[in-house]
Scaffold this active site. Structure first.
Site, short mmCIF file in Angstrom:
data_model
loop_
_atom_site.label_atom_id
_atom_site.label_comp_id
_atom_site.label_asym_id
_atom_site.label_seq_id
_atom_site.Cartn_x
_atom_site.Cartn_y
_atom_site.Cartn_z
N ASP A 25 -9.20 -16.53 -3.82
CA ASP A 25 -10.61 -16.96 -3.77
C ASP A 25 -11.59 -16.06 -4.52
O ASP A 25 -12.71 -15.82 -4.03
CB ASP A 25 -11.07 -17.10 -2.30
CG ASP A 25 -10.28 -18.14 -1.54
OD1 ASP A 25 -9.38 -18.77 -2.13
OD2 ASP A 25 -10.55 -18.33 -0.34
N GLU A 73 -11.04 -21.71 -2.44
CA GLU A 73 -11.45 -22.45 -1.24
C GLU A 73 -12.49 -23.48 -1.66
O GLU A 73 -13.44 -23.14 -2.37
CB GLU A 73 -12.03 -21.50 -0.19
CG GLU A 73 -12.45 -22.24 1.08
CD GLU A 73 -13.05 -21.34 2.16
OE1 GLU A 73 -13.02 -20.10 2.00
OE2 GLU A 73 -13.55 -21.90 3.15
N LYS A 130 -7.49 -25.04 -1.78
CA LYS A 130 -7.24 -25.06 -0.33
C LYS A 130 -8.52 -25.42 0.43
O LYS A 130 -9.60 -24.91 0.13
CB LYS A 130 -6.69 -23.70 0.13
CG LYS A 130 -7.63 -22.52 -0.09
CD LYS A 130 -6.89 -21.22 0.18
CE LYS A 130 -7.78 -20.00 0.08
NZ LYS A 130 -8.82 -19.89 1.09
N LYS A 133 -9.12 -21.56 5.24
CA LYS A 133 -9.15 -20.14 4.93
C LYS A 133 -7.76 -19.66 4.50
O LYS A 133 -7.63 -18.89 3.57
CB LYS A 133 -9.64 -19.33 6.15
CG LYS A 133 -11.02 -19.77 6.68
CD LYS A 133 -12.10 -19.67 5.63
CE LYS A 133 -13.47 -20.04 6.20
NZ LYS A 133 -14.49 -20.23 5.13
N VAL A 158 -10.53 -11.98 -1.88
CA VAL A 158 -11.61 -11.89 -0.88
C VAL A 158 -11.56 -13.07 0.07
O VAL A 158 -11.05 -14.12 -0.28
CB VAL A 158 -12.98 -11.85 -1.60
CG1 VAL A 158 -13.10 -10.61 -2.44
CG2 VAL A 158 -13.25 -13.10 -2.43
N THR A 159 -12.13 -12.87 1.27
CA THR A 159 -12.53 -11.59 1.82
C THR A 159 -11.40 -11.06 2.70
O THR A 159 -10.64 -11.84 3.24
CB THR A 159 -13.83 -11.68 2.68
OG1 THR A 159 -13.61 -12.56 3.79
CG2 THR A 159 -14.99 -12.21 1.85
N CYS A 163 -10.14 -14.93 4.38
CA CYS A 163 -9.08 -15.67 3.70
C CYS A 163 -7.85 -14.83 3.39
O CYS A 163 -6.72 -15.34 3.40
CB CYS A 163 -9.63 -16.35 2.46
SG CYS A 163 -10.76 -17.68 2.90
N GLN A 203 1.32 -1.32 14.06
CA GLN A 203 2.51 -1.70 14.86
C GLN A 203 3.74 -1.89 13.97
O GLN A 203 4.49 -2.85 14.11
CB GLN A 203 2.24 -2.97 15.65
CG GLN A 203 1.04 -2.88 16.60
CD GLN A 203 0.83 -4.15 17.38
OE1 GLN A 203 1.68 -4.52 18.17
NE2 GLN A 203 -0.29 -4.80 17.16
N1 TIU Z 1 -12.38 -16.77 0.93
C1 TIU Z 1 -12.95 -16.46 2.10
O1 TIU Z 1 -12.72 -15.39 2.64
N2 TIU Z 1 -13.84 -17.38 2.63
C2 TIU Z 1 -14.90 -17.05 3.44
O2 TIU Z 1 -15.63 -17.90 3.90
N3 TIU Z 1 -15.09 -15.71 3.64
C3 TIU Z 1 -16.11 -15.11 4.31
O3 TIU Z 1 -16.03 -13.91 4.52
N4 TIU Z 1 -17.16 -15.82 4.69
#
Ligand code: TIU
Length: 241
Positions: A25, A73, A130, A133, A158-159, A163, A203
């Protein structure tokens, strides 16, 4: 050939021939002003730190012939693949599907949905669109990986806690080993980034391993240096041919 990559919680033996780089993403909607990330009230500049490491890993993977996949996304223009509960989140004037400076927010085909200029996919590199997430949810990602014999994912993007985390958890449950490049991931919340990475490796690698782009590129370089040279035909073999 197996190669040891320094990582948390312990070094991981990686066969780069069975590994793929998954870049999650790195879209304008998340990294540039006025997109979805900003619409949610985030400081999008915090994601910029992941771009150079992603680019270095992308170039290294391409040079080594490692399969590279990108995810985005986003949703169909009629939003029929977006749950109502996802659309209705946030301020009404800045929700998914609403017109913004980079086109309709998080809608496929709009400028903001595209991957940033620095990390543009090559035509040969699969792009996974996709709706959720996690990158495995309602996509053909698993099929593409299984058909290529991939068992290890090098993960960037990210993030970190959204995701990337969702995808690592999905991949781990499907039996893929996830090696997360911590410096090639980022979050709007630096503290979530740090803790998110710790959660993955905790863990005894409950979801995966965490390393750096530099460590992976060094291991990749070592594995290529150690690769056996192509067999050289002897004079006798050439003459008898
Ligand atoms: N790609 C992804 O992480 N989508 C999000 O909406 N991330 C946020 O941190 N909002």
């Amino acid at each position: 050939m197996q190669c040891q990559v320094p990582a948390q919680p312990e070094p991981l033996a990686v066969d780069f021939r069975r590994s793929a780089l998954l870049i999650i993403d790195m879209q304008r909607d998340f990294l540039e002003p006025h997109g979805f990330g900003a619409a949610l009230g985030n400081d999008v500049s915090l994601l910029g730190r992941a771009v150079a490491p992603c680019k270095a890993m992308l170039e290294g993977a391409r040079a080594a012939g490692i399969l590279v996949l990108h995810t985005r996304e986003g949703h169909r223009p009629d939003l029929s693949d977006a749950p109502k509960t996802k659309i209705e989140r946030g301020a009404p004037e800045r929700r998914i599907g609403v017109a913004g400076p980079m086109g309709r927010i998080l809608v496929r085909g709009e400028a903001g949905h595209g991957i940033i200029a620095d990390l543009q996919p090559l035509p040969s590199e699969p792009v996974i669109d996709k709706p959720g997430k996690g990158a495995f949810y309602q996509t053909d990602l698993e099929l593409l990986l299984r058909n290529r014999g991939i068992d290890t994912l090098l993960i960037a993007g990210v993030t970190t806690e959204v995701c990337v985390h969702s995808t690592v958890r999905e991949a781990n449950d499907r039996g893929f080993r996830c090696l997360v490049l911590g410096d090639a991931c980022a979050s709007y919340h630096p503290e979530f980034h740090e803790v998110g990475l710790r959660m993955i490796a905790a863990q005894g690698a409950i979801f995966g391993w965490v390393t750096t782009t530099e460590a992976v590129l060094a291991a990749l370089s070592d594995s290529q240096a150690a690769r056996p040279a192509a067999p050289v035909e002897t004079v006798a073999e050439v003459e008898s041919a």
